[in-house]
Enzyme design. Sequence first.
Site, mmCIF file in Angstrom:
data_model
loop_
_atom_site.group_PDB
_atom_site.id
_atom_site.type_symbol
_atom_site.label_atom_id
_atom_site.label_comp_id
_atom_site.label_asym_id
_atom_site.label_seq_id
_atom_site.Cartn_x
_atom_site.Cartn_y
_atom_site.Cartn_z
ATOM 1 N N GLY A 1 -57.892 44.109 68.804
ATOM 2 C CA GLY A 1 -57.622 45.544 68.668
ATOM 3 C C GLY A 1 -56.341 45.856 67.908
ATOM 4 N N SER B 1 -62.003 42.913 62.834
ATOM 5 C CA SER B 1 -62.666 44.109 62.299
ATOM 6 C C SER B 1 -61.770 44.953 61.392
ATOM 7 C CB SER B 1 -63.199 44.968 63.448
ATOM 8 O OG SER B 1 -62.178 45.263 64.364
ATOM 9 N N HIS C 1 -57.459 39.445 74.584
ATOM 10 C CA HIS C 1 -57.231 40.443 73.552
ATOM 11 C C HIS C 1 -56.220 41.462 74.050
ATOM 12 C CE1 HIS C 1 -60.573 41.691 76.053
ATOM 13 N NE2 HIS C 1 -60.467 42.934 75.649
ATOM 14 N N HIS D 1 -55.604 32.831 77.438
ATOM 15 C CA HIS D 1 -55.763 34.168 78.005
ATOM 16 C C HIS D 1 -54.851 34.414 79.202
ATOM 17 C CE1 HIS D 1 -59.460 33.276 75.704
ATOM 18 N NE2 HIS D 1 -59.210 34.481 75.244
HETATM 19 C C1 LIG Z 1 -62.123 36.602 68.171
HETATM 20 C C2 LIG Z 1 -61.323 37.207 69.242
HETATM 21 N N1 LIG Z 1 -60.710 36.441 70.202
HETATM 22 C C3 LIG Z 1 -60.048 37.182 71.084
HETATM 23 C C4 LIG Z 1 -59.331 36.640 72.260
HETATM 24 O O1 LIG Z 1 -58.900 37.428 73.082
HETATM 25 O O2 LIG Z 1 -59.187 35.426 72.311
HETATM 26 S S1 LIG Z 1 -60.147 38.835 70.744
HETATM 27 C C5 LIG Z 1 -61.107 38.564 69.393
HETATM 28 C C6 LIG Z 1 -61.654 39.642 68.516
HETATM 29 C C7 LIG Z 1 -60.620 40.331 67.699
HETATM 30 O O3 LIG Z 1 -61.244 41.241 66.896
HETATM 31 P P1 LIG Z 1 -60.573 42.593 66.380
HETATM 32 O O4 LIG Z 1 -59.471 42.246 65.461
HETATM 33 O O5 LIG Z 1 -61.749 43.218 65.647
HETATM 34 O O6 LIG Z 1 -60.187 43.380 67.578
#
Ligand SMILES: Cc1nc(C(=O)O)sc1CCOP(=O)(O)O
Length: 202
Positions: free
Chosen positions: A158, A179, A124, A104
């Site tokens: 996202g 998602s 994310h 991160h």
């Molecule tokens: C499982 C996960 N890990 C993340 C990180 O930042 O490490 S963000 C995340 C969720 C991603 O989901 P979507 O594609 O629905 O946005």
Amino acid sequence: MNRQLHVISTGQQSKEEFGRIASTIHEYVDGFHLREKKWTAKELVAAIQSLSEQGVPLEKIIVNDRGDVAHSMKTGGVQLAHHSMDASLVKKAFPALQIGCSVHSLAEAMGAEKKGANRLLYGHIFSTASKPGVPPRGLRELGEIVQNVTIPVFAIGGITPGNVEEVLATGVEGIAVLSGILKANDPLEAVLEYRKKMKGEG
Ligand SMILES: Cc1nc(C(=O)O)sc1CCOP(=O)(O)O
């Protein structure tokens, strides 16, 4: 460059439901992360066996957290999180295992590479219901990470067909999606839409 598309399991679907979707889309997907914090090692093994029987190649399956399960089942690798065993320990126990680390920040990314990670997942990127309550990190640091490590970097969080182009412009190896694919009404149609945008078409 052929960019990769990984799919992350939701932690909310049954083994059967996930298996049905994975068997339908695996031809267009490079990696399936089993991110199932409530499943025991035994349940993970059963899910991997079942995915394999349904035609999903073992090398496309990535097991979150459990290097022992990934190694024993000869899957494509393990994905380590903050709460996981240190990458260097996992590497020592299972030298041939491909190790992904979720990071991160740039500092975490550089640290994970030093500890033997084979690939990184940074996020994310954009706000997402899958990571509620934490502000998105955006694309700037993602680009810095890509410039400062030598291992492949994936972006997560996202990511939609509408923003995939700007994500790929940072030089990432690929994207990981939860998602946008697994919660879509038609996951195959969704995967094909991502693929189209990843090729710069449409
Ligand atoms: C499982 C996960 N890990 C993340 C990180 O930042 O490490 S963000 C995340 C969720 C991603 O989901 P979507 O594609 O629905 O946005």
